[in-house]
Design a protein around this motif. Structure first.
Motif, PDB file in Angstrom:
ATOM      1  N   ALA A  82      47.287  84.018  87.523  1.00 38.61           N
ATOM      2  CA  ALA A  82      47.020  84.993  88.578  1.00 38.61           C
ATOM      3  C   ALA A  82      47.178  84.364  89.956  1.00 38.61           C
ATOM      4  CB  ALA A  82      45.614  85.565  88.408  1.00 38.61           C
ATOM      5  N   LYS A  83      46.733  83.119  90.118  1.00 37.76           N
ATOM      6  CA  LYS A  83      46.898  82.424  91.405  1.00 37.76           C
ATOM      7  C   LYS A  83      48.368  82.242  91.745  1.00 37.76           C
ATOM      8  CE  LYS A  83      42.559  79.800  91.199  1.00 37.76           C
ATOM      9  NZ  LYS A  83      41.970  78.433  91.073  1.00 37.76           N
ATOM     10  N   LEU A  84      49.175  81.885  90.746  1.00 38.08           N
ATOM     11  CA  LEU A  84      50.605  81.706  90.989  1.00 38.08           C
ATOM     12  C   LEU A  84      51.271  83.024  91.373  1.00 38.08           C
ATOM     13  CD1 LEU A  84      51.466  79.224  88.104  1.00 38.08           C
ATOM     14  CD2 LEU A  84      51.673  78.775  90.564  1.00 38.08           C
ATOM     15  N   ALA A  85      50.832  84.127  90.788  1.00 34.29           N
ATOM     16  CA  ALA A  85      51.382  85.433  91.160  1.00 34.29           C
ATOM     17  C   ALA A  85      51.051  85.747  92.615  1.00 34.29           C
ATOM     18  CB  ALA A  85      50.838  86.523  90.237  1.00 34.29           C
ATOM     19  N   ARG A  86      49.813  85.424  93.032  1.00 29.62           N
ATOM     20  CA  ARG A  86      49.460  85.648  94.438  1.00 29.62           C
ATOM     21  C   ARG A  86      50.282  84.750  95.359  1.00 29.62           C
ATOM     22  NH1 ARG A  86      44.307  86.320  92.015  1.00 29.62           N
ATOM     23  NH2 ARG A  86      43.739  84.131  92.315  1.00 29.62           N
ATOM     24  N   ARG A  87      50.529  83.498  94.942  1.00 32.09           N
ATOM     25  CA  ARG A  87      51.342  82.597  95.760  1.00 32.09           C
ATOM     26  C   ARG A  87      52.776  83.088  95.874  1.00 32.09           C
ATOM     27  NH1 ARG A  87      50.544  76.436  94.038  1.00 32.09           N
ATOM     28  NH2 ARG A  87      52.204  76.271  95.609  1.00 32.09           N
ATOM     29  N   ALA A  88      53.275  83.725  94.817  1.00 32.26           N
ATOM     30  CA  ALA A  88      54.634  84.274  94.869  1.00 32.26           C
ATOM     31  C   ALA A  88      54.733  85.346  95.956  1.00 32.26           C
ATOM     32  CB  ALA A  88      55.015  84.858  93.512  1.00 32.26           C
ATOM     33  N   ALA A 141      57.963  89.539  92.874  1.00 29.62           N
ATOM     34  CA  ALA A 141      56.648  88.943  93.088  1.00 29.62           C
ATOM     35  C   ALA A 141      55.555  90.004  93.022  1.00 29.62           C
ATOM     36  CB  ALA A 141      56.610  88.216  94.428  1.00 29.62           C
ATOM     37  N   ARG A 142      55.816  91.164  93.608  1.00 31.68           N
ATOM     38  CA  ARG A 142      54.831  92.256  93.555  1.00 31.68           C
ATOM     39  C   ARG A 142      54.597  92.710  92.110  1.00 31.68           C
ATOM     40  NH1 ARG A 142      51.778  92.589  98.155  1.00 31.68           N
ATOM     41  NH2 ARG A 142      53.114  92.298  99.979  1.00 31.68           N
ATOM     42  N   SER A 143      55.664  92.760  91.302  1.00 29.18           N
ATOM     43  CA  SER A 143      55.499  93.140  89.893  1.00 29.18           C
ATOM     44  C   SER A 143      54.663  92.112  89.148  1.00 29.18           C
ATOM     45  CB  SER A 143      56.878  93.285  89.225  1.00 29.18           C
ATOM     46  OG  SER A 143      57.526  94.465  89.640  1.00 29.18           O
ATOM     47  N   ALA A 144      54.914  90.832  89.430  1.00 33.81           N
ATOM     48  CA  ALA A 144      54.122  89.778  88.783  1.00 33.81           C
ATOM     49  C   ALA A 144      52.651  89.905  89.155  1.00 33.81           C
ATOM     50  CB  ALA A 144      54.663  88.407  89.181  1.00 33.81           C
ATOM     51  N   LEU A 145      52.379  90.197  90.428  1.00 34.88           N
ATOM     52  CA  LEU A 145      50.993  90.355  90.872  1.00 34.88           C
ATOM     53  C   LEU A 145      50.353  91.593  90.251  1.00 34.88           C
ATOM     54  CD1 LEU A 145      48.718  89.253  92.589  1.00 34.88           C
ATOM     55  CD2 LEU A 145      49.665  90.504  94.546  1.00 34.88           C
ATOM     56  N   ALA A 146      51.126  92.652  90.125  1.00 30.72           N
ATOM     57  CA  ALA A 146      50.609  93.869  89.498  1.00 30.72           C
ATOM     58  C   ALA A 146      50.225  93.616  88.042  1.00 30.72           C
ATOM     59  CB  ALA A 146      51.653  94.976  89.571  1.00 30.72           C
ATOM     60  N   GLU A 147      51.071  92.872  87.337  1.00 32.27           N
ATOM     61  CA  GLU A 147      50.754  92.570  85.942  1.00 32.27           C
ATOM     62  C   GLU A 147      49.500  91.709  85.844  1.00 32.27           C
ATOM     63  OE1 GLU A 147      52.718  90.645  81.914  1.00 32.27           O
ATOM     64  OE2 GLU A 147      53.941  90.863  83.720  1.00 32.27           O
ATOM     65  N   ALA A 148      49.373  90.747  86.755  1.00 27.82           N
ATOM     66  CA  ALA A 148      48.168  89.917  86.760  1.00 27.82           C
ATOM     67  C   ALA A 148      46.932  90.752  87.035  1.00 27.82           C
ATOM     68  CB  ALA A 148      48.314  88.808  87.801  1.00 27.82           C
ATOM     69  N   ALA A 149      47.040  91.698  87.950  1.00 22.13           N
ATOM     70  CA  ALA A 149      45.897  92.560  88.266  1.00 22.13           C
ATOM     71  C   ALA A 149      45.503  93.410  87.068  1.00 22.13           C
ATOM     72  CB  ALA A 149      46.232  93.447  89.461  1.00 22.13           C
ATOM     73  N   GLN A 150      46.485  93.811  86.275  1.00 22.57           N
ATOM     74  CA  GLN A 150      46.194  94.658  85.116  1.00 22.57           C
ATOM     75  C   GLN A 150      45.703  93.841  83.931  1.00 22.57           C
ATOM     76  OE1 GLN A 150      48.944  97.833  84.073  1.00 22.57           O
ATOM     77  NE2 GLN A 150      48.827  97.224  81.936  1.00 22.57           N
ATOM     78  N   ARG A 151      46.404  92.789  83.569  1.00 22.29           N
ATOM     79  CA  ARG A 151      46.105  92.061  82.337  1.00 22.29           C
ATOM     80  C   ARG A 151      45.004  91.024  82.512  1.00 22.29           C
ATOM     81  NH1 ARG A 151      51.115  89.735  79.215  1.00 22.29           N
ATOM     82  NH2 ARG A 151      49.328  89.152  77.904  1.00 22.29           N
ATOM     83  N   ILE A 152      44.944  90.417  83.698  1.00 20.57           N
ATOM     84  CA  ILE A 152      44.016  89.303  83.884  1.00 20.57           C
ATOM     85  C   ILE A 152      42.776  89.740  84.646  1.00 20.57           C
ATOM     86  CG2 ILE A 152      43.771  86.985  84.841  1.00 20.57           C
ATOM     87  CD1 ILE A 152      46.888  86.757  84.568  1.00 20.57           C
ATOM     88  N   SER A 160      54.313  81.725  86.912  1.00 17.99           N
ATOM     89  CA  SER A 160      53.146  82.553  86.597  1.00 17.99           C
ATOM     90  C   SER A 160      53.258  83.075  85.166  1.00 17.99           C
ATOM     91  CB  SER A 160      53.038  83.713  87.583  1.00 17.99           C
ATOM     92  OG  SER A 160      51.993  84.591  87.209  1.00 17.99           O
ATOM     93  N   ARG A 161      54.456  83.530  84.794  1.00 15.31           N
ATOM     94  CA  ARG A 161      54.683  84.025  83.437  1.00 15.31           C
ATOM     95  C   ARG A 161      54.456  82.910  82.413  1.00 15.31           C
ATOM     96  NH1 ARG A 161      54.423  88.365  81.232  1.00 15.31           N
ATOM     97  NH2 ARG A 161      55.559  89.289  82.967  1.00 15.31           N
ATOM     98  N   LEU A 162      55.060  81.754  82.631  1.00 12.94           N
ATOM     99  CA  LEU A 162      54.943  80.646  81.687  1.00 12.94           C
ATOM    100  C   LEU A 162      53.498  80.161  81.581  1.00 12.94           C
ATOM    101  CD1 LEU A 162      58.151  78.666  82.712  1.00 12.94           C
ATOM    102  CD2 LEU A 162      57.861  80.184  80.745  1.00 12.94           C
ATOM    103  N   THR A 163      52.790  80.155  82.709  1.00  8.89           N
ATOM    104  CA  THR A 163      51.393  79.733  82.704  1.00  8.89           C
ATOM    105  C   THR A 163      50.521  80.721  81.933  1.00  8.89           C
ATOM    106  OG1 THR A 163      51.740  78.679  84.859  1.00  8.89           O
ATOM    107  CG2 THR A 163      49.461  79.055  84.192  1.00  8.89           C
ATOM    108  N   LEU A 164      50.814  82.003  82.072  1.00  6.85           N
ATOM    109  CA  LEU A 164      50.092  83.021  81.305  1.00  6.85           C
ATOM    110  C   LEU A 164      50.308  82.807  79.819  1.00  6.85           C
ATOM    111  CD1 LEU A 164      48.435  85.650  81.236  1.00  6.85           C
ATOM    112  CD2 LEU A 164      50.585  86.907  81.428  1.00  6.85           C
ATOM    113  N   TRP A 165      51.545  82.539  79.416  1.00 11.77           N
ATOM    114  CA  TRP A 165      51.828  82.286  77.997  1.00 11.77           C
ATOM    115  C   TRP A 165      51.127  81.017  77.507  1.00 11.77           C
ATOM    116  CZ3 TRP A 165      57.740  83.536  78.542  1.00 11.77           C
ATOM    117  CH2 TRP A 165      57.929  84.914  78.399  1.00 11.77           C
TER     118      TRP A 165
END
Length: 903
Positions: free
Chosen positions: A476-482, A492-503, A463-468
């Motif tokens: 965002a989809k990958l964060a939800r899959r995590a 995984a929850r932190s990754a989803l939180a970042e996606a919710a905020q930034r994306i 998810s991080r690499l895809t965002l970059w």
């Protein structure tokens, strides 16, 4: 009564604030003064009076047009040309001002005023040598009777460059030329303040105020020094009759604030005689000795402190600085190694160590790179060591192992802010690194490669690499899959939180997921920091405080959490607690890796009325390392600047442009100023400590005072609240630079809750802190309202109000004029866009770019334009302003009026 000479009325008004810069008569060649006939001279005089009144009302464009009309009547009039140029300088239009001063030199080459104006532009840009050169040219040509004004300006240039003895000597020459001059007295007062000589400083301020009794800023500063001297005297008396170590330590602290470092050292020693284990007193003694130039004695005290506080960051950093300044490479290397062992997560230290390796012998870097490569290959490597390894390997040009180090650190925690920071660093230098990371991470997938069988950690990494890679929706989809792969994974929850905020820009989901991340694994400090920062960002300061305190119960020594705690307390107006939290954060991390405390601590102190202490705090305790300061400013601009093309500049090339040539703080600041100027944005610049202190850390007087251009002075009373007839309330907000402004407005609104309407007067308000503007907007509007659109590096971003609810229900009329600017325009836009306020008056100034700031060691502040504010019509506010109904901004001289379709 004898009539005034032509143009003298306006020139005297401005000249009073510029110490004679715009005198209308004097020596020089025949072209220096008025050359028109009597009839034209009378017309010019009338125009000058009109321009003076227009300036007083803040109508700068009208005034400039009037002065130019006067110049057309007498094109050879030196005084008018200088007046136009200096008005442009004061309006921040420095390129136009410089051209105007050069034109004035053509009219009066034997005059000094134009060169003084040019020198002021140079010194504001940290081009001290150029300023001195121009002033020396002025001294070579000026009549001896007028040399005092030039010498006074030269003394100020030397003072700002840190050359205090030279500045004092030049002030003496200026006073010999003109014993009644005021300017050299104020410069001498500031020099004595810097030296810690309160008595002489007060004497010089007394003499200055005899000549300039109307200078409110000087009078308030004089009061501060008198209060500090009285407090010191009271503590000396208390210490004389007591054996209390704390009293002596407090005396040492106040003496250090006053600049009397020798006296501070004496007081701290007395405290330590009573209580030898007093860590604060030992730290204060060492710093006082360091400031007094006694480095050997300071080093001994720092080593003593480390015996019972082995992790003390200030001591570790100071020992490095002392070794560096002694040019003892071996001792500096050993000090760096001890610092890094004691503080493995200190990213500032890691970068500074790599810079040390790069500026010393090549074999040192090569050896460090070999050791880093071995560490990357070892199974025992930690994320902190891997981050450091990656920086070393990249500096050595070994990109394959550098990429492996970054990939391993990211796999350990794809959401770790320090690892993300290092990865961004290296990807900027070598964009191909991202593909290397993707390739290496893909090797961790099941065989055949597929994300179907990946665990939550690996999905979060992708998810991080895809965002970059720029594919936000897929990230965002990958964060939800995590999260689906492992609902109990904190990462995984932190990754989803970042996606919710930034994306997705979903505040509620952002906070909910970060809360879950903390609950699932409370042992991750970064999750606590992320949660409290998100709450703070969404204007929920009380909840941010609770989250930060909960984290601090588990991690008592987490400087980032203390920084966020301080910011949340500051947002609530609890300045005493905020200042204490920031101070604790800086004791634990004087480098301020999070970037919160170094700039906020002085603001909290200023809000408490501890203005002199705030100015000292702005410098910080971290001893400046010139090359590291430059790199910090470069990286901040790289990350924050809105134009990702960097004005066509090779930003990677700027990184190493001054390698090996920065030897002191002045060198570093000059290089930073030049680097930022290359971006071609007048608002992206380096701000001097004195300017920050004058605008943001000043004591505020009992009334609003207006300068010659219709702007509220920084020392004006911030909030004036009145009850008007007809059930109306009136609030004049003179600035948004006062850190206590939002709290003062809140108190005023609470008293006016039953009013039927409110007049908010923003005339003459030049702006200040954007977050203060937003906080006041929240108080007036309430949460969830459209507050406009900002355009940043990632495109348009709608602004939405927050807070807990509006404090007043009645209608709001917002008074604005041509001097309503920057953060004040932001507040006016929010009220206009939300429908809560109606603008009345004249079109606003048109400073619609928003800056991020970073305080550097030594007190200089980098300002970087990170967004552009759009007005209600979708056009940038920059250069256009906000227009009250029925009022159109007049185009500037030479500007084409916009057709209706473009407005």
């Amino acid at each position: 009564m004898k009539p005034r000479p032509p143009v003298l009325a306006a020139l005297l008004l401005i000249g009073a604030a510029t110490t004679g810069l715009l005198a209308a008569s004097g020596e020089g060649d025949g072209r220096a003064g008025p050359t028109a006939g009597r009839e034209a001279s009378e017309a010019i005089d009338a125009l000058m009076r009109r321009g003076e009144e227009q300036l007083r009302l803040g109508r700068v464009e009208d005034a400039l047009a009037t002065y130019r009309e006067a110049l057309r009547l007498d094109p050879a009039h030196y005084g008018i040309q200088v007046l136009i140029a200096d008005t442009l300088r004061r309006a921040g239009r420095t390129d136009e001002a410089m051209a105007g001063f050069e034109a004035a030199l053509g009219l009066g080459p034997g005059r000094h005023e134009a060169r003084v104006g040019m020198a002021r532009i140079h010194r504001a840009a940290f081009r001290f040598e150029e300023g001195e050169r121009v002033l020396q040219e002025a001294l070579d040509s000026v009549h001896p009777a007028r040399a005092g004004e030039v010498l006074a300006e030269l003394a100020e240039v030397r003072r700002l460059a840190g050359r205090l003895d030279e500045a004092a000597a030049i002030c003496g020459r200026a006073l010999l030329a003109d014993p009644d001059a005021a300017r050299p007295r104020s410069t001498l007062a500031l020099i004595e303040e810097e030296r810690g000589a309160l008595g002489p400083a007060l004497e010089h301020w007394d003499r200055y105020l005899e000549r300039r009794p109307d200078d409110e800023a000087a009078r308030l500063r004089h009061e501060e020094l008198k209060e500090l001297r009285a407090s010191i005297a009271a503590l000396r008396e208390a210490a004389a009759g007591s054996e209390d170590a704390e009293i002596r330590a407090e005396l040492g602290r106040l003496l250090a604030i006053s600049g009397d470092h020798a006296g501070a050292a004496e007081a701290y020693r007395a405290s330590l005689e009573i209580e030898p284990d007093g860590a604060d007193a030992r730290r204060g003694l060492a710093l006082a000795l360091r400031r007094a130039g006694e480095d050997s004695a300071a080093a001994r005290e720092y080593r003593r402190l480390l015996r019972f506080r082995p992790g003390d960051a200030s001591a570790r950093y100071a020992l490095v600085a002392i070794a560096r300044e002694a040019s003892d490479r071996g001792r500096e290397e050993a000090a760096w190694e001890r610092l890094l062992r004691a503080r493995p997560d200190d990213l500032y230290a890691a970068r500074a160590w790599v810079e040390f390796l790069a500026r010393t012998d090549a074999p040192d870097l090569e050896r460090a790179a070999r050791e880093a490569a071995d560490d990357v290959a070892a199974a025992s490597a930690t994320p902190a060591s891997l981050r450091r390894d990656a920086l070393v390997l990249a500096e050595a040009g070994l990109w394959d192992p550098a990429a492996r180090a970054v990939e391993r650190a990211l796999h350990a925690d794809p959401t770790d802010p320090w690892t993300i920071d290092v990865a961004n660093d290296l990807m900027f230098l070598r964009p191909e690194l991202l593909q290397d990371l993707i390739r290496m991470s893909a090797a961790r997938l099941p065989n055949p490669p597929s994300l179907r069988g990946a665990d939550a950690r690996l999905l979060a990494l992708f998810s991080r690499l895809t965002l970059w890679s720029g594919r936000s929706a897929e990230a965002a989809k990958l964060a939800r899959r995590a999260v689906e792969a492992d609902p109990a994974s904190s990462l995984a929850r932190s990754a989803l939180a970042e996606a919710a905020q930034r994306i997705e820009r979903d505040p509620e989901r952002t906070i909910r997921e970060w809360r879950r991340a903390v609950d699932l694994d409370p042992s991750r400090p970064a999750a606590h920091v992320d949660l409290s920062l998100a709450l703070l960002r969404f204007a929920r300061a009380t909840d941010a405080e609770k989250a930060a305190r909960a984290g601090l119960e588990l991690f008592t020594d987490q400087a980032p959490l203390l920084g966020v705690l301080g910011a949340s307390l500051m947002e609530q107006g609890r300045m005493e607690e905020a200042a204490a939290a920031f101070a604790s954060s800086l004791r634990l991390d004087p480098a301020d890796n999070l970037g919160l405390a170094r700039g906020q601590h002085p603001l909290a102190l200023a809000a408490l009325g501890r203005n002199l202490e705030a100015r000292r705090a702005l410098r910080g305790t971290l001893m400046p390392a010139p090359a590291v300061i430059y790199r910090e400013a470069w990286a901040f601009a790289r990350d924050a600047y809105r134009d990702r093309r960097f004005n066509g500049e090779d930003w990677v090339g700027w990184r190493d442009r001054y390698r090996g040539s920065l030897h002191d703080l002045e060198d570093a600041y000059r290089a930073v100023a030049e680097m930022l100027a290359s971006l071609g944005d007048p608002h992206t610049r380096l701000r001097h400590l004195d300017e920050t202190a004058a605008v943001y850390l000043a004591r505020h007087g009992p009334r609003v005072t207006i300068d010659a251009m219709g702007r509220a002075r920084p020392v004006s009373r911030t909030v004036t609240a009145l009850d008007l007839d007809g059930g109306l309330g009136y609030i004049r907000l003179s600035n948004l630079a006062d850190p206590a402004a939002a709290e003062e407005v809140r108190r005023a609104l609470l008293r006016m809750r039953e009013k039927e309407g409110l007049i908010l007067d923003l005339r003459g308000n030049r702006g200040g802190l954007s977050r203060t503007a937003d906080a006041i907007g929240d108080l007036l509007i309430g949460p969830g309202a459209d507050a406009g659109v900002d355009v940043g590096p990632d495109g348009p971003e709608p602004q939405v109000t927050g807070g807990e609810g509006a404090l007043i229900d009645g209608s709001i009329v917002v008074l604005v004029d041509e001097q309503t600017a920057s953060a004040a325009e932001r507040l006016a836009r929010a009220l206009q866009m939300s429908g809560r306020g109606v603008l009345s008056g004249d079109p606003t100034f048109g400073k619609g770019s928003a800056q991020m700031s970073r305080v550097l060691p030594g007190g200089g502040t980098v300002l970087v334009t990170m967004a552009e504010m759009l007005g209600p019509d979708g056009r940038p506010i920059q250069g256009h302003g906000l227009e009250p109904r029925g009022k159109k901004r007049k185009p500037r001289d030479g500007e084409r009026p916009a057709p209706d379709g473009e407005r």
